[in-house]
Design an enzyme around this catalytic site. Structure first.
Site, mmCIF file in Angstrom:
data_model
loop_
_atom_site.group_PDB
_atom_site.id
_atom_site.type_symbol
_atom_site.label_atom_id
_atom_site.label_comp_id
_atom_site.label_asym_id
_atom_site.label_seq_id
_atom_site.Cartn_x
_atom_site.Cartn_y
_atom_site.Cartn_z
ATOM 1 N N PHE A 1 0.663 -6.531 1.905
ATOM 2 C CA PHE A 1 -0.566 -5.750 0.965
ATOM 3 C C PHE A 1 -0.440 -6.433 -0.213
ATOM 4 C CE2 PHE A 1 0.985 -2.895 4.361
ATOM 5 C CZ PHE A 1 -0.208 -2.803 5.086
ATOM 6 N N ASP B 1 2.843 -2.002 0.072
ATOM 7 C CA ASP B 1 1.843 -1.263 -0.582
ATOM 8 C C ASP B 1 0.629 -1.157 0.169
ATOM 9 O OD1 ASP B 1 1.059 0.316 -2.882
ATOM 10 O OD2 ASP B 1 0.490 -1.590 -3.904
ATOM 11 N N CYS C 1 -0.298 5.832 -1.192
ATOM 12 C CA CYS C 1 -1.031 6.384 -2.037
ATOM 13 C C CYS C 1 -2.176 7.084 -1.734
ATOM 14 C CB CYS C 1 -1.881 5.055 -2.971
ATOM 15 S SG CYS C 1 -3.011 3.982 -1.805
HETATM 16 N N1 SAH Z 1 0.426 -4.104 -4.112
HETATM 17 C C1 SAH Z 1 -1.010 -4.355 -4.915
HETATM 18 C C2 SAH Z 1 -1.845 -3.441 -4.306
HETATM 19 C C3 SAH Z 1 -2.311 -3.355 -2.654
HETATM 20 S S1 SAH Z 1 -3.961 -2.816 -2.512
HETATM 21 C C4 SAH Z 1 -0.581 -4.533 -6.292
HETATM 22 O O1 SAH Z 1 0.498 -4.111 -6.708
HETATM 23 O O2 SAH Z 1 -1.605 -4.831 -6.968
HETATM 24 C C5 SAH Z 1 -3.813 -2.874 -0.566
HETATM 25 C C6 SAH Z 1 -4.007 -4.198 -0.188
HETATM 26 O O3 SAH Z 1 -4.137 -4.106 1.170
HETATM 27 C C7 SAH Z 1 -5.522 -4.861 -0.359
HETATM 28 O O4 SAH Z 1 -5.434 -6.212 -1.055
HETATM 29 C C8 SAH Z 1 -6.322 -5.019 1.126
HETATM 30 O O5 SAH Z 1 -6.892 -6.539 1.102
HETATM 31 C C9 SAH Z 1 -5.140 -5.233 1.888
HETATM 32 N N2 SAH Z 1 -5.204 -4.709 3.301
HETATM 33 C C10 SAH Z 1 -5.561 -3.693 3.675
HETATM 34 N N3 SAH Z 1 -5.357 -3.534 5.198
HETATM 35 C C11 SAH Z 1 -4.573 -4.857 5.238
HETATM 36 C C12 SAH Z 1 -4.107 -5.145 6.815
HETATM 37 N N4 SAH Z 1 -4.061 -4.543 7.707
HETATM 38 N N5 SAH Z 1 -3.122 -6.054 6.470
HETATM 39 C C13 SAH Z 1 -3.088 -6.902 5.258
HETATM 40 N N6 SAH Z 1 -3.607 -6.385 4.266
HETATM 41 C C14 SAH Z 1 -4.466 -5.329 4.520
#
Ligand code: SAH
Length: 386
Positions: free
Chosen positions: A219, A289, A329
């Site tokens: 993520f 995350d 979160c």
């Molecule tokens: N770790 C990041 C914030 C993560 S936000 C930081 O520190 O800036 C969550 C992210 O998860 C988003 O970019 C979204 O596109 C992604 N996401 C959501 N569902 C997902 C999935 N099933 N598999 C992969 N990525 C996913």
């Protein structure tokens, strides 16, 4: 000033300084959207000052208990409380209820400030808030608003786009620094106001444990954790996200820091972790995350299953001595419940894990002691001890 009378006994939570008064607790009185009113008990005793929201379930949001609130002064005080934060030029200046400005968020990216107004109060005072930010922030460049937040509808506010409220328009991508890492932020379309400032401490913690490790950043969004891992001496970094746009910016950020090779994988993490398991891949440090799995208390159990699933999979992929930095979160998921989920995942993974650290949202996202709902982000750093 208009007066709002509370129903009998309903002043109790307000006297304990909880900032929300629900519609059922209001007996009499009305005001314009966001207007500041005097709140009195059924007996007529003064309770405090609140901002009225005619179309929300949260009918009043408290903005003061002593003197008549001065919105500009509240903003200036909130900004002043951040004066000791160093090592970055990307800071949350106003954190809504916990900073005494309900439904108002203001983040600064190298002086380009971006606000989100999710209360009738914030909407009514957006001009004053923008002016106060321009005045109280050193090297202020401009203030913009992101009105693309769905919760605005609950307050009877239009869900719209991006607009400049004061000063100059920000560039398409704003460059910020956080510790030794530089990053580009898309303040118009990026999540939240463009970036997850709340994870600053966790990114630093990951940077400190990354040396020599093969890192899997799940993520990844625009790559923050992976960038800090690389700065901390990681052997390799794999950034995984389902969004091609987020990964494109992650790749740009990687290049901006001159880090050499990295792997960017566009995939669903739930599937990707399974494919790593099937391929027998192992990692020295995994970051999980995910986005919010629970929007409300009713979704907590389903969310718990999602958290358990990815954590269990990740635990199995750890090398001996490997580390897992894992986060939630979802405000509805309490730290205690999150710890339970991690224990259950560890049990089912057959691994032995130790907690070596915990994290919370960074200090510019404070939680008022009177508003525990303000705590939403928690994390744990675990070590495979088998
Ligand atoms: N770790 C990041 C914030 C993560 S936000 C930081 O520190 O800036 C969550 C992210 O998860 C988003 O970019 C979204 O596109 C992604 N996401 C959501 N569902 C997902 C999935 N099933 N598999 C992969 N990525 C996913």
């Amino acid at each position: 000033m208009k007066k709002i009378v509370l129903a009998k006994g309903r002043e109790r939570s307000v006297l304990k300084r909880h900032p929300w008064v629900f519609s059922g607790a209001v007996a009499e009185g009305s005001a314009d959207p966001g207007e500041i009113v005097e709140v009195v008990s059924a007996r007529g005793d003064f309770v405090g000052y609140g901002a009225f929201s005619p179309s929300s379930q949260i009918r009043l949001r408290m903005v003061g208990w002593n003197g008549v609130p001065d919105v500009g002064a509240l903003v200036a005080a909130s900004v002043a409380r951040r004066s000791s934060i160093v090592g970055t030029d990307a800071i949350r200046l106003v954190n809504a209820e916990s900073d005494g400005l309900p439904g108002v968020v203001a983040d600064s990216y190298a002086g380009h400030m971006v606000c989100q107004f999710t209360s009738a109060f914030g909407e009514r005072y957006r001009g004053e808030i923008a002016a106060a930010l321009m005045e109280s922030v050193n090297e202020a460049k401009g203030v913009s608003a992101r009105d693309d937040v769905e919760v605005r509808a609950k307050e009877g506010l239009s869900v719209g786009g991006f607009s400049v409220l004061a000063g100059e328009e920000p560039p398409e991508l704003v460059e910020i620094f956080e510790g030794g890492v530089r990053m580009l932020v898309d303040v118009r379309k990026g999540h939240k106001t463009g970036f997850y400032l709340d994870q600053r401490d966790a990114r630093a913690a990951v940077g400190r444990i990354a040396a020599g490790r093969t890192v899997l950043n799940c993520f990844s969004f625009t790559g923050g954790f992976g960038l800090h891992a690389a700065a901390g001496g990681a052997k390799s970094v794999t950034q995984v996200d389902i969004s091609s746009g987020a990964l494109a910016l992650a790749a740009k950020n990687w290049e901006l820091n001159g880090f050499g090779e990295a792997e960017f994988v566009e995939a669903d993490v739930f599937k990707y972790l399974r494919s790593c398991r099937d391929a027998g891949r192992r990692f020295g440090l995994i970051v999980l995350d995910p986005p919010k799995f629970a929007e409300s208390k009713s979704q907590v159990m389903r969310a718990a299953r999602g958290y358990k699933d990815i954590n269990l999979l990740a635990m199995k992929l750890l090398e001996p001595g490997g580390m897992l930095a894992t986060f939630s979160c979802s405000g509805a998921m309490t730290p205690e419940l999150f710890e339970r989920v991690l224990a259950e995942a560890a049990l089912d993974s057959g691994r032995s894990l130790q907690v070596v650290g915990t994290t919370r949202q960074a200090e510019d996202h404070p939680v008022s002691v009177f508003f525990p709902e303000g705590l939403y982000l928690k994390g744990a750093i675990l070590r495979a001890a088998d």
